[in-house]
Enzyme design. Structure first.
Site: not given
Ligand code: IFM
Length: 479
Positions: A178, A383
């Protein structure tokens, strides 16, 4: 790995069957779980500094202890094995491996990850390593951080060290997690470390993260065996217009450029989008992009990691007091350079404990978009998941039906995208464990496994048992 064209069966009443070889994983990140902040040579990262700065993180929480994974890693791998999880996405802590961001690797740091990976392999769990999930060595921030070109060069050196040490065991690598958050929350709105609030620094950081990615892919390829896989993970924003007006559609274009195409342009197509350069032209002439940079950044990838939680709804701001939060924490500063005329809107309906709208159609549409725009690039959901206000009942059970519903609906969206021809190869649940949720500290629980922070005790939630069945069978029931 199979291809998207492989059958993803759906027989009414029988649940949704995913293709053979589909990867069922869970994910974590170093600063969020490891703790042991000052052990074995690790020095502070920007998140240590930021979280120790009063007022930055809810309740003054830090990652000093976190879930104590640095000491409990064996138990955590055993948990995954018990749950039948097929792959584990974790990140390497740069300040544990190369504390100052320069020079040789620290043996003890490498040994920690070697042991972790060996244990995963022993249990038949595929390791998927992310090089950078936001814990920049503080010394590199002191030297200017991501707005400086040198940080990209340091990152490539670190990538080479990591690949040399772990490349015989880890076959699947991700450069950045990210980068939008690193650039625009870290240097724009300041709600993430290092907490700087300068829109030009945010754009410079985005470019140097892109450059760091491209240089790191080259360093990985040079050190890894030919069958290794390299990727990047983006938190693609699925941006929708509030209305069908041309103004609102233009707001979508503008945010899509700043959120998504600022990364996919150079990484996947070898150019920054013209409209992005034009929109931000009042702030910068982008002269920090040097000749040859785009060639360095545009490296072939084996798959694209996609993180998705919720859609983003925008309109042209009309000054009538429209809601302007975009779900990434409150700040007087915007994470969106040169986009003051865009307003952000809370989508209607159910939300998670983060206040994020629950909307699995966003994931379907996003997968279709990327599958169509980049048909030769397989996708992996690196994710997806949800925070809810979980608690252990007097019998010690944690029942989280809302998380089961969330994950089931999002998996159904993934299945539908595969059926419609998108090449999606895997799904990683965020997160294996409750953990340090950045500016929210420990107040938000994303885990499939509950962590009792005072004791460190792990309790698999009902959703963990549900996901375990999915991972073992490849079938999503009741969808
Ligand atoms: O916890 C975070 C993660 O580190 C990166 N993506 C989003 C998740 C939830 O906010």
């Amino acid at each position: 790995m199979g291809t998207a064209a492989q059958a993803a069966a759906s027989t009414p009443g029988a649940g949704l069957t995913f293709p053979q070889g589909f990867l069922w994983g869970s994910a974590t990140a170093s600063y969020q779980i490891e703790g042991a902040a000052a052990e074995d040579g690790r020095t502070p990262s920007i998140w240590d500094t930021y979280s120790r700065t009063p007022g930055k993180v809810r309740n003054g929480d830090t990652g000093d202890i976190a879930t104590d994974h640095y000491h409990r890693w064996r138990e955590d791998v055993a948990l995954m094995a018990d749950l039948g999880i097929g792959a584990y996405r974790f990140s390497l802590a740069w300040p544990r491996i190369q504390p100052t961001g320069r020079g040789p690797a620290v043996q003890k740091g490498l040994d920690f990850y070697r042991r972790l990976v060996d244990e995963l392999l022993e249990k038949g769990i595929k390791p998927v390593a992310t090089l950078y999930h936001w814990d920049l060595p503080q010394e590199l921030e002191d030297a200017g951080g991501w707005p400086e070109r040198a940080t990209a060069e340091r990152f490539a050196e670190y990538a080479g060290l990591a690949a040399d040490a772990l490349g015989d065991r880890v076959k699947t690598w991700t450069t950045l997690n990210e980068p939008w958050c690193s650039a625009f929350l870290g240097y724009g709105s300041g709600v993430h470390a290092p907490g700087r609030t300068n829109p030009v620094d945010a754009l410079r950081a985005a470019h140097h993260l892109n450059l760091g990615h491209g240089l790191a892919v080259q360093a990985l390829r040079a050190a890894l065996p030919a069958d290794a896989q390299c990727s990047v993970t983006l938190n693609i924003h699925h941006v929708r217009p509030l209305s069908r007006t041309e103004d609102d559609r233009d707001a979508v274009r503008r945010i899509d450029a700043l959120a998504n195409r600022v990364f996919t342009g150079p990484m996947l197509e070898g150019a920054y989008p013209e409209d992005l350069l034009k929109d931000t032209g009042t702030l910068t002439d982008w002269s920090f992009v040097h000749d040859g940079d785009l060639r360095q950044i545009h490296q072939p990838l084996d798959f694209l990691g996609v993180n998705y939680y919720t859609p983003t709804v925008v309109s042209r701001a009309d000054g009538s007091g429209t809601h302007t939060s975009d779900g990434h924490g409150r700040s007087a500063h915007t994470p969106w350079p040169a986009a003051d005329e865009v307003a952000f809107h809370q989508p209607p309906g159910e939300t998670t404990a983060m206040g994020w709208a629950v909307d699995a159609t966003g994931l379907y549409e996003l997968l279709r978009r990327f599958g169509t725009e980049f048909p030769d690039l397989p996708l992996i959901i690196t994710e997806n998941g949800a925070a809810f206000d979980d608690y252990a009942d007097p019998e010690g059970n944690v029942n989280d039906p809302a998380r089961i519903d969330y994950v089931r609906d999002h998996l159904a969206a993934v299945h539908r995208a595969i059926e419609d021809g998108t090449d999606v190869r895997g799904y990683f649940l965020w997160s294996l464990l409750d953990n340090f949720e950045w500016g929210y500290g420990y107040s938000k629980r994303f885990g499939a496994v509950y962590v009792d922070y005072p004791t460190g005790t792990r309790i698999p939630k009902a959703s963990a048992r549900w996901y375990s069945e999915v991972a073992r069978t490849g079938v999503v029931p009741g969808a």
